[in-house]
Design a protein around this motif. Structure first.
Motif, PDB file in Angstrom:
ATOM      1  N   MET A  53      -5.140   0.025   8.719  1.00 55.30           N
ATOM      2  CA  MET A  53      -4.311  -0.523   7.632  1.00 55.30           C
ATOM      3  C   MET A  53      -3.100  -1.261   8.186  1.00 55.30           C
ATOM      4  O   MET A  53      -2.749  -2.331   7.695  1.00 55.30           O
ATOM      5  CB  MET A  53      -3.859   0.600   6.699  1.00 55.30           C
ATOM      6  CG  MET A  53      -4.992   1.156   5.875  1.00 55.30           C
ATOM      7  SD  MET A  53      -4.440   2.509   4.846  1.00 55.30           S
ATOM      8  CE  MET A  53      -3.530   1.646   3.569  1.00 55.30           C
ATOM      9  N   ARG A  54      -2.475  -0.682   9.201  1.00 59.29           N
ATOM     10  CA  ARG A  54      -1.263  -1.316   9.739  1.00 59.29           C
ATOM     11  C   ARG A  54      -1.582  -2.718  10.233  1.00 59.29           C
ATOM     12  O   ARG A  54      -0.813  -3.648  10.072  1.00 59.29           O
ATOM     13  CB  ARG A  54      -0.689  -0.456  10.875  1.00 59.29           C
ATOM     14  CG  ARG A  54       0.696  -0.909  11.290  1.00 59.29           C
ATOM     15  CD  ARG A  54       1.259  -0.166  12.499  1.00 59.29           C
ATOM     16  NE  ARG A  54       0.959   1.239  12.527  1.00 59.29           N
ATOM     17  CZ  ARG A  54       0.128   1.826  13.383  1.00 59.29           C
ATOM     18  NH1 ARG A  54      -0.487   1.100  14.314  1.00 59.29           N
ATOM     19  NH2 ARG A  54      -0.085   3.126  13.342  1.00 59.29           N
ATOM     20  N   GLU A  55      -2.790  -2.872  10.818  1.00 67.60           N
ATOM     21  CA  GLU A  55      -3.153  -4.188  11.352  1.00 67.60           C
ATOM     22  C   GLU A  55      -3.708  -5.133  10.296  1.00 67.60           C
ATOM     23  O   GLU A  55      -3.947  -6.305  10.563  1.00 67.60           O
ATOM     24  CB  GLU A  55      -4.162  -3.993  12.482  1.00 67.60           C
ATOM     25  CG  GLU A  55      -3.466  -3.515  13.746  1.00 67.60           C
ATOM     26  CD  GLU A  55      -4.421  -2.941  14.765  1.00 67.60           C
ATOM     27  OE1 GLU A  55      -5.618  -3.278  14.710  1.00 67.60           O
ATOM     28  OE2 GLU A  55      -3.969  -2.140  15.598  1.00 67.60           O
ATOM     29  N   GLY A  56      -3.994  -4.596   9.097  1.00 66.41           N
ATOM     30  CA  GLY A  56      -4.461  -5.469   8.023  1.00 66.41           C
ATOM     31  C   GLY A  56      -5.970  -5.565   7.898  1.00 66.41           C
ATOM     32  O   GLY A  56      -6.485  -6.371   7.120  1.00 66.41           O
ATOM     33  N   GLY A  57      -6.698  -4.747   8.672  1.00 69.76           N
ATOM     34  CA  GLY A  57      -8.170  -4.782   8.600  1.00 69.76           C
ATOM     35  C   GLY A  57      -8.684  -3.979   7.414  1.00 69.76           C
ATOM     36  O   GLY A  57      -7.921  -3.293   6.733  1.00 69.76           O
ATOM     37  N   LEU A  58      -9.981  -4.058   7.185  1.00 72.22           N
ATOM     38  CA  LEU A  58     -10.586  -3.304   6.083  1.00 72.22           C
ATOM     39  C   LEU A  58     -11.054  -1.941   6.574  1.00 72.22           C
ATOM     40  O   LEU A  58     -11.664  -1.820   7.630  1.00 72.22           O
ATOM     41  CB  LEU A  58     -11.795  -4.054   5.503  1.00 72.22           C
ATOM     42  CG  LEU A  58     -11.521  -5.330   4.698  1.00 72.22           C
ATOM     43  CD1 LEU A  58     -12.802  -5.812   4.030  1.00 72.22           C
ATOM     44  CD2 LEU A  58     -10.438  -5.110   3.656  1.00 72.22           C
ATOM     45  N   VAL A  59     -10.780  -0.936   5.781  1.00 70.93           N
ATOM     46  CA  VAL A  59     -11.267   0.424   6.019  1.00 70.93           C
ATOM     47  C   VAL A  59     -12.765   0.423   5.677  1.00 70.93           C
ATOM     48  O   VAL A  59     -13.231  -0.408   4.894  1.00 70.93           O
ATOM     49  CB  VAL A  59     -10.464   1.377   5.105  1.00 70.93           C
ATOM     50  CG1 VAL A  59     -11.060   2.749   5.043  1.00 70.93           C
ATOM     51  CG2 VAL A  59      -9.011   1.427   5.559  1.00 70.93           C
ATOM     52  N   SER A  60     -13.530   1.361   6.259  1.00 68.78           N
ATOM     53  CA  SER A  60     -14.988   1.295   6.069  1.00 68.78           C
ATOM     54  C   SER A  60     -15.385   1.513   4.607  1.00 68.78           C
ATOM     55  O   SER A  60     -14.705   2.219   3.850  1.00 68.78           O
ATOM     56  CB  SER A  60     -15.686   2.318   6.965  1.00 68.78           C
ATOM     57  OG  SER A  60     -15.576   3.586   6.390  1.00 68.78           O
ATOM     58  N   GLY A  85      -7.874  -3.662  -6.009  1.00 71.63           N
ATOM     59  CA  GLY A  85      -8.088  -3.661  -4.550  1.00 71.63           C
ATOM     60  C   GLY A  85      -9.443  -3.090  -4.171  1.00 71.63           C
ATOM     61  O   GLY A  85      -9.703  -2.832  -2.989  1.00 71.63           O
ATOM     62  N   PHE A  86     -10.287  -2.907  -5.128  1.00 74.68           N
ATOM     63  CA  PHE A  86     -11.646  -2.400  -4.916  1.00 74.68           C
ATOM     64  C   PHE A  86     -12.516  -3.013  -6.008  1.00 74.68           C
ATOM     65  O   PHE A  86     -12.090  -3.009  -7.176  1.00 74.68           O
ATOM     66  CB  PHE A  86     -11.677  -0.876  -5.034  1.00 74.68           C
ATOM     67  CG  PHE A  86     -13.074  -0.293  -4.866  1.00 74.68           C
ATOM     68  CD1 PHE A  86     -13.529   0.100  -3.616  1.00 74.68           C
ATOM     69  CD2 PHE A  86     -13.932  -0.165  -5.959  1.00 74.68           C
ATOM     70  CE1 PHE A  86     -14.808   0.620  -3.460  1.00 74.68           C
ATOM     71  CE2 PHE A  86     -15.209   0.354  -5.800  1.00 74.68           C
ATOM     72  CZ  PHE A  86     -15.639   0.751  -4.553  1.00 74.68           C
ATOM     73  N   PRO A  87     -13.686  -3.522  -5.730  1.00 77.46           N
ATOM     74  CA  PRO A  87     -14.331  -3.617  -4.420  1.00 77.46           C
ATOM     75  C   PRO A  87     -13.816  -4.806  -3.607  1.00 77.46           C
ATOM     76  O   PRO A  87     -13.357  -5.782  -4.152  1.00 77.46           O
ATOM     77  CB  PRO A  87     -15.802  -3.825  -4.798  1.00 77.46           C
ATOM     78  CG  PRO A  87     -15.761  -4.538  -6.112  1.00 77.46           C
ATOM     79  CD  PRO A  87     -14.554  -4.037  -6.819  1.00 77.46           C
ATOM     80  N   ARG A  88     -13.936  -4.667  -2.287  1.00 74.97           N
ATOM     81  CA  ARG A  88     -13.503  -5.741  -1.385  1.00 74.97           C
ATOM     82  C   ARG A  88     -14.651  -6.291  -0.566  1.00 74.97           C
ATOM     83  O   ARG A  88     -14.452  -7.238   0.197  1.00 74.97           O
ATOM     84  CB  ARG A  88     -12.460  -5.180  -0.415  1.00 74.97           C
ATOM     85  CG  ARG A  88     -11.011  -5.403  -0.830  1.00 74.97           C
ATOM     86  CD  ARG A  88     -10.147  -4.674   0.172  1.00 74.97           C
ATOM     87  NE  ARG A  88      -8.824  -5.211   0.343  1.00 74.97           N
ATOM     88  CZ  ARG A  88      -7.744  -4.780  -0.309  1.00 74.97           C
ATOM     89  NH1 ARG A  88      -7.844  -3.852  -1.221  1.00 74.97           N
ATOM     90  NH2 ARG A  88      -6.564  -5.287  -0.036  1.00 74.97           N
ATOM     91  N   THR A  89     -15.828  -5.705  -0.652  1.00 73.75           N
ATOM     92  CA  THR A  89     -17.009  -6.238   0.057  1.00 73.75           C
ATOM     93  C   THR A  89     -18.192  -6.146  -0.910  1.00 73.75           C
ATOM     94  O   THR A  89     -18.141  -5.414  -1.911  1.00 73.75           O
ATOM     95  CB  THR A  89     -17.366  -5.387   1.307  1.00 73.75           C
ATOM     96  OG1 THR A  89     -17.761  -4.065   0.861  1.00 73.75           O
ATOM     97  CG2 THR A  89     -16.210  -5.250   2.273  1.00 73.75           C
ATOM     98  N   LEU A  90     -19.246  -6.886  -0.565  1.00 80.40           N
ATOM     99  CA  LEU A  90     -20.429  -6.857  -1.419  1.00 80.40           C
ATOM    100  C   LEU A  90     -21.025  -5.442  -1.483  1.00 80.40           C
ATOM    101  O   LEU A  90     -21.444  -4.977  -2.545  1.00 80.40           O
ATOM    102  CB  LEU A  90     -21.474  -7.858  -0.888  1.00 80.40           C
ATOM    103  CG  LEU A  90     -22.646  -8.125  -1.820  1.00 80.40           C
ATOM    104  CD1 LEU A  90     -22.178  -8.620  -3.184  1.00 80.40           C
ATOM    105  CD2 LEU A  90     -23.607  -9.125  -1.195  1.00 80.40           C
ATOM    106  N   ALA A  91     -21.022  -4.740  -0.347  1.00 78.83           N
ATOM    107  CA  ALA A  91     -21.552  -3.365  -0.338  1.00 78.83           C
ATOM    108  C   ALA A  91     -20.747  -2.478  -1.295  1.00 78.83           C
ATOM    109  O   ALA A  91     -21.316  -1.647  -2.015  1.00 78.83           O
ATOM    110  CB  ALA A  91     -21.513  -2.793   1.076  1.00 78.83           C
ATOM    111  N   GLN A  92     -19.431  -2.657  -1.332  1.00 81.89           N
ATOM    112  CA  GLN A  92     -18.598  -1.865  -2.262  1.00 81.89           C
ATOM    113  C   GLN A  92     -18.913  -2.228  -3.706  1.00 81.89           C
ATOM    114  O   GLN A  92     -18.976  -1.354  -4.581  1.00 81.89           O
ATOM    115  CB  GLN A  92     -17.108  -2.102  -1.991  1.00 81.89           C
ATOM    116  CG  GLN A  92     -16.626  -1.540  -0.654  1.00 81.89           C
ATOM    117  CD  GLN A  92     -15.159  -1.867  -0.376  1.00 81.89           C
ATOM    118  OE1 GLN A  92     -14.368  -2.120  -1.277  1.00 81.89           O
ATOM    119  NE2 GLN A  92     -14.789  -1.868   0.896  1.00 81.89           N
ATOM    120  N   ALA A  93     -19.128  -3.525  -3.963  1.00 81.35           N
ATOM    121  CA  ALA A  93     -19.430  -3.955  -5.339  1.00 81.35           C
ATOM    122  C   ALA A  93     -20.751  -3.346  -5.798  1.00 81.35           C
ATOM    123  O   ALA A  93     -20.872  -2.870  -6.938  1.00 81.35           O
ATOM    124  CB  ALA A  93     -19.495  -5.475  -5.408  1.00 81.35           C
TER     125      ALA A  93
END
Ligand code: ADP
Length: 190
Positions: A53-60, A85-93
């Motif tokens: 999170m600190r670096e700005g990347g996506l959590v799994s 802030g969710f979903p952020r990827t197609l897999a999450q959607a």
């Protein structure tokens, strides 16, 4: 009613979600807030995600999908949720669609807050000094914006194809954007 507030970092999703919680008695499900709470508590999950999170990347995907799954009963009880802030990827959607389907529910509307990159950078520059968020700094913000453009923006056609997408100008004042969101929510859609 289940609503997704969609848009890049600093688009105003959290601000607008909180307003809707008051005006419409909906539950806000913000994976960013849940993850920040985990970090603040010093839990094993918090320790795992803190650096990303600190670096700005996506959590799994697995982590955020489980966080949302845990909170769905609360959303059921309230009659729906605002996903922020969710979903952020197609897999999450896809996972979200499956989870809701299993509960006899679905996403009713996706409101995209449109804010151009120059305005985002200007907003976030003001926030760097005061937010206290370790990811509100120029380097992390660049990574967050890139993650949005590469992994999250591609969800727009997914929701467009399902006829769920409404676009709202996110460049106005908080109140102007709130009015535009209310209009989108109250418009007859079918
Ligand atoms: P913002 O919208 O300003 O980027 P958020 O509070 O939504 O802020 O997210 C903060 C950080 O939490 C993200 O940069 C990412 O590291 C993590 N995060 C939040 N939600 C997700 C998600 N759905 N998938 C992956 N990572 C997430």
């Amino acid at each position: 009613m289940n609503l997704i507030l969609f848009g890049p970092p600093a688009a105003g999703k959290g601000t607008q979600a909180k307003r809707l919680v008051h005006s419409r008695r909906m539950v806000q499900l913000s994976t960013g807030d849940m993850l920040r709470a985990a970090v603040a508590s010093g839990s094993p999950l918090g320790k795992r995600v803190e650096g990303i999170m600190r670096e700005g990347g996506l959590v799994s995907d697995d982590i955020v999908v489980s966080l949302i799954e845990e909170r769905l009963p609360e959303a059921d009880a309230a009659g729906g949720a605002i996903f922020d802030g969710f979903p952020r990827t197609l897999a999450q959607a896809q996972a979200l669609d499956t989870m809701l389907e299993g509960r006899g529910a679905r996403i009713d509307l996706v409101i995209r807050l449109k804010v151009d990159d120059a305005a985002l950078l200007q907003r976030i520059a003001g926030r760097f000094a005061e937010s206290g968020r370790p990811d509100d700094n120029p380097e992390s913000f660049k990574v967050r914006l890139a993650a949005y453009n590469d992994q999250t923006a591609p969800l727009l056609p997914y929701y467009q194809n399902h006829n769920k997408l409404v676009e709202v100008d996110g460049m106005g004042t908080v109140d102007e954007v709130a009015c535009a969101i209310d209009e989108a929510l109250d418009a007859p859609r079918w």
